[in-house]
Design a protein around this motif. Structure first.
Motif, PDB file in Angstrom:
ATOM      1  N   THR A 101       0.833  -1.204   0.000  1.00 48.27           N
ATOM      2  CA  THR A 101       0.000   0.000   0.000  1.00 48.27           C
ATOM      3  C   THR A 101       0.865   1.250   0.000  1.00 48.27           C
ATOM      4  N   LEU A 102       0.406   2.261  -0.721  1.00 47.42           N
ATOM      5  CA  LEU A 102       1.148   3.520  -0.829  1.00 47.42           C
ATOM      6  C   LEU A 102       0.152   4.675  -0.852  1.00 47.42           C
ATOM      7  N   GLN A 103       0.511   5.780  -0.141  1.00 43.11           N
ATOM      8  CA  GLN A 103      -0.337   6.981  -0.133  1.00 43.11           C
ATOM      9  C   GLN A 103       0.445   8.198  -0.613  1.00 43.11           C
ATOM     10  N   PHE A 104      -0.279   9.102  -1.253  1.00 41.30           N
ATOM     11  CA  PHE A 104       0.208  10.458  -1.510  1.00 41.30           C
ATOM     12  C   PHE A 104      -0.559  11.374  -0.581  1.00 41.30           C
ATOM     13  N   GLN A 105       0.163  12.168   0.221  1.00 46.52           N
ATOM     14  CA  GLN A 105      -0.471  13.032   1.224  1.00 46.52           C
ATOM     15  C   GLN A 105      -0.336  14.493   0.831  1.00 46.52           C
ATOM     16  N   ALA A 106      -1.455  15.202   0.865  1.00 47.68           N
ATOM     17  CA  ALA A 106      -1.472  16.646   0.619  1.00 47.68           C
ATOM     18  C   ALA A 106      -2.334  17.287   1.696  1.00 47.68           C
ATOM     19  N   LEU A 107      -1.783  17.395   2.901  1.00 48.69           N
ATOM     20  CA  LEU A 107      -2.498  17.910   4.063  1.00 48.69           C
ATOM     21  C   LEU A 107      -1.825  19.179   4.585  1.00 48.69           C
TER      22      LEU A 107
ATOM     23  N   ILE B 163       5.120  20.577   7.227  1.00 50.60           N
ATOM     24  CA  ILE B 163       4.867  19.422   6.365  1.00 50.60           C
ATOM     25  C   ILE B 163       4.490  19.914   4.967  1.00 50.60           C
ATOM     26  N   GLY B 164       4.732  19.056   3.981  1.00 50.84           N
ATOM     27  CA  GLY B 164       4.409  19.397   2.599  1.00 50.84           C
ATOM     28  C   GLY B 164       3.671  18.262   1.924  1.00 50.84           C
ATOM     29  N   TYR B 165       3.605  18.294   0.616  1.00 48.51           N
ATOM     30  CA  TYR B 165       2.867  17.308  -0.168  1.00 48.51           C
ATOM     31  C   TYR B 165       3.850  16.317  -0.783  1.00 48.51           C
ATOM     32  N   ASN B 166       3.658  15.023  -0.459  1.00 48.78           N
ATOM     33  CA  ASN B 166       4.556  14.025  -1.013  1.00 48.78           C
ATOM     34  C   ASN B 166       4.038  12.636  -0.672  1.00 48.78           C
ATOM     35  N   PHE B 167       4.805  11.609  -1.062  1.00 47.46           N
ATOM     36  CA  PHE B 167       4.428  10.226  -0.783  1.00 47.46           C
ATOM     37  C   PHE B 167       4.843   9.817   0.623  1.00 47.46           C
ATOM     38  N   ASN B 168       4.019   8.996   1.255  1.00 48.88           N
ATOM     39  CA  ASN B 168       4.350   8.385   2.533  1.00 48.88           C
ATOM     40  C   ASN B 168       5.148   7.108   2.293  1.00 48.88           C
ATOM     41  N   LEU B 169       5.607   6.509   3.401  1.00 48.12           N
ATOM     42  CA  LEU B 169       6.315   5.246   3.325  1.00 48.12           C
ATOM     43  C   LEU B 169       5.405   4.164   2.746  1.00 48.12           C
TER      44      LEU B 169
ATOM     45  N   GLY C 238       0.987   2.373  12.789  1.00 50.38           N
ATOM     46  CA  GLY C 238       0.871   3.818  12.678  1.00 50.38           C
ATOM     47  C   GLY C 238      -0.321   4.281  11.867  1.00 50.38           C
ATOM     48  N   SER C 239      -0.626   5.568  12.008  1.00 48.03           N
ATOM     49  CA  SER C 239      -1.774   6.154  11.324  1.00 48.03           C
ATOM     50  C   SER C 239      -1.405   6.560   9.895  1.00 48.03           C
ATOM     51  N   ARG C 240      -2.407   6.899   9.111  1.00 46.32           N
ATOM     52  CA  ARG C 240      -2.201   7.275   7.713  1.00 46.32           C
ATOM     53  C   ARG C 240      -1.879   8.760   7.545  1.00 46.32           C
ATOM     54  N   TYR C 241      -2.198   9.591   8.537  1.00 43.23           N
ATOM     55  CA  TYR C 241      -2.012  11.033   8.390  1.00 43.23           C
ATOM     56  C   TYR C 241      -0.675  11.415   9.030  1.00 43.23           C
ATOM     57  N   TYR C 242       0.364  11.449   8.226  1.00 46.00           N
ATOM     58  CA  TYR C 242       1.730  11.603   8.725  1.00 46.00           C
ATOM     59  C   TYR C 242       1.998  13.020   9.243  1.00 46.00           C
ATOM     60  N   LEU C 243       2.457  13.101  10.516  1.00 47.08           N
ATOM     61  CA  LEU C 243       3.013  14.301  11.139  1.00 47.08           C
ATOM     62  C   LEU C 243       2.036  15.452  11.284  1.00 47.08           C
ATOM     63  N   VAL C 244       0.723  15.188  11.209  1.00 49.16           N
ATOM     64  CA  VAL C 244      -0.235  16.261  11.435  1.00 49.16           C
ATOM     65  C   VAL C 244      -0.298  16.585  12.924  1.00 49.16           C
ATOM     66  N   LEU C 245      -0.291  17.882  13.246  1.00 45.30           N
ATOM     67  CA  LEU C 245      -0.361  18.386  14.621  1.00 45.30           C
ATOM     68  C   LEU C 245       0.708  17.771  15.512  1.00 45.30           C
TER      69      LEU C 245
ATOM     70  N   ALA D 230       9.309  16.313  15.702  1.00 43.99           N
ATOM     71  CA  ALA D 230       8.660  15.032  15.429  1.00 43.99           C
ATOM     72  C   ALA D 230       9.262  14.363  14.196  1.00 43.99           C
ATOM     73  N   ASN D 231       9.245  13.018  14.213  1.00 38.35           N
ATOM     74  CA  ASN D 231       9.594  12.254  13.016  1.00 38.35           C
ATOM     75  C   ASN D 231       8.564  11.147  12.841  1.00 38.35           C
ATOM     76  N   PRO D 232       8.395  10.636  11.608  1.00 36.72           N
ATOM     77  CA  PRO D 232       7.310   9.683  11.336  1.00 36.72           C
ATOM     78  C   PRO D 232       7.395   8.397  12.139  1.00 36.72           C
ATOM     79  N   THR D 233       8.607   7.989  12.545  1.00 38.29           N
ATOM     80  CA  THR D 233       8.753   6.727  13.258  1.00 38.29           C
ATOM     81  C   THR D 233       8.331   6.848  14.716  1.00 38.29           C
ATOM     82  N   ASN D 234       8.794   7.905  15.407  1.00 41.58           N
ATOM     83  CA  ASN D 234       8.477   8.053  16.833  1.00 41.58           C
ATOM     84  C   ASN D 234       7.071   8.583  17.063  1.00 41.58           C
TER      85      ASN D 234
END
Length: 421
Positions: A64-70, A83-89, A265-272, A277-281
């Protein structure tokens, strides 16, 4: 990490081995299909006729792969991560399902890639028993015609929402990209006994109340009790109705992980999240954990109605409990409603909306409210490939002025592709 990689290489080698030797039987008894056929399936179906003709190993998996634009913002009291617009892990699962005997099946899921862990690791597994002929032919056949026993370190059957949620890379069952705000999901060692007859469903289960297993600190152990009662019936060719009520209770455990056990982990990376912060922790971005760490009683009620292509799935949840350093219980309540319309040949397209709300008493005295609104559309390119589009908007209210969530909100679009086989 080296051990985990060795395990992964071994599993992949087994996959090649069984594929090479013609293990082509993909449909198993008493089994929820990992493709489009598994949509709106809850507990694995109870088959009345066995097709077992020898050990059969089914190799499956998901990618599974997501493109995030939040975009996100808050009151400014605590600076947010840019944060910017790009692909997640890209995430991936590896599944082993093995028919071991008539009515006896094993399941094992390994997360090959997930947001929290950089290395592969086992999510959990179980053995499912739908027939006791391995004891002696016909043993308790009258009871086992309607009963199922599951034993393992496994995803526990609390509520119905966990059957629709994304489980790391297995996101094909979820019509949206994200899971619920208060995401009830845990894996504990235990057993569950089911009895299903004429549409009625009953389940009781016990676990040791631990996500991480250890024999140390024996005086800080505990146990959890689970129960489910419901009705699920295809009333006619057009109409299906399901209603269940579930209970999860633990009186005293060292740490309860009911709302924090999802290491994927959740799908909404690094929001709030804060600037460091980093995506892993910080892997639970956008979710809420009421932190009822040591004592909890949670109840979930789920109605599901499907009329032709239109379906509704609802969640009402009430969780009460406390941590060891608290003197009084606190309560968190969640409401969610999903309305989905599936259309086209074999319902290959869908559009849907979901509203999700959480009200909770925080340990510091804040009475908080979190609301989320989703719009979603999906297209099954094949029964194994799903493409999703989602708009999400989430708002936080009631937090004190020093909280990072004070006047916090995020919104934007998500694109997700899922392959599951």
């Amino acid at each position: 990490m080296k051990t985990q990689l060795k395990i992964t290489v071994l599993l992949l080698s087994l996959s090649v081995f069984f594929t090479s030797f013609g293990q082509s039987k993909r449909d198993l008894d008493n089994y929820r299909q990992p493709d489009q056929r598994g949509i709106n399936v809850f507990e694995a179906p109870k088959d009345s006729i066995s097709t077992f003709d020898g050990i059969n190993v089914r190799i499956g998996g998901q990618s599974t792969l997501q493109f995030q634009a939040l975009d996100h913002e808050n009151s400014g009291a605590v600076a947010l991560k840019e944060i910017g617009y790009n692909f997640n892990l890209a995430t991936a699962n590896l599944d082993l399902d093995v028919a071991l005997a008539k009515g006896v099946r094993m399941h094992l899921r390994t997360y090959l890639s997930s947001r929290h862990h950089p290395e592969p690791y086992v999510k959990g597994g179980y053995i499912q028993i739908d027939n006791l002929d391995f004891v002696s032919e016909g043993f308790m056949s009258g009871f086992m015609k309607y009963a199922t026993l599951k034993v393992g370190h496994m995803e526990n059957n609390y509520g119905d929402a966990h059957f629709r949620r994304s489980d790391n890379a297995q996101a094909l069952y979820n019509p949206f990209v994200g899971n619920l705000i208060m995401d009830a999901f845990t894996t504990e060692v235990g057993a569950e006994l089911y009895y299903r007859r004429n549409g009625f469903i009953g389940m009781v289960g016990f676990t040791n109340g631990k996500l991480n297993q250890a024999v140390s600190n024996p005086d800080t152990g505990g146990a959890s009790f689970l129960a489910k009662l419901g009705y699920d019936k295809q009333l006619n060719d057009d109409l299906r109705f399901r209603l269940t009520g579930s209970l999860y209770n633990t009186g005293a455990v060292q740490t309860s992980y009911l709302y924090s056990a999802d290491r994927a982990g959740s799908r909404y990376y690094l929001v709030l999240e804060n600037e460091d912060a980093n995506p892993t922790n910080q892997f639970r971005s956008g979710r809420y954990n009421p932190n009822l760490r040591n004592k909890i009683t949670a109840v979930m009620i789920n109605p599901f109605v499907k009329y032709r292509g239109l379906e509704f799935f609802g969640t009402f949840e009430n969780a009460t409990g406390r941590a060891n350093n608290e003197l009084e219980d606190r309560t968190a309540t969640q409401l969610a409603g999903e309305l989905i319309y599936r259309f086209g040949q074999n319902e290959k397209f869908y559009v849907g909306t979901r509203y999700n709300k959480v009200d909770s008493e925080e340990a510091n005295g804040d009475d908080i409210e979190i609301t989320r609104f989703n719009l979603s559309a999906g297209w099954f390119l094949t029964k194994n490939i799903l493409a999703k589009f989602e708009y999400v908007s989430q708002k936080h209210d009631g937090y004190n002025a020093n909280s990072i969530f004070n006047d916090g909100k995020f919104d934007g679009i998500m694109l997700e592709t899922v392959i599951s086989f």
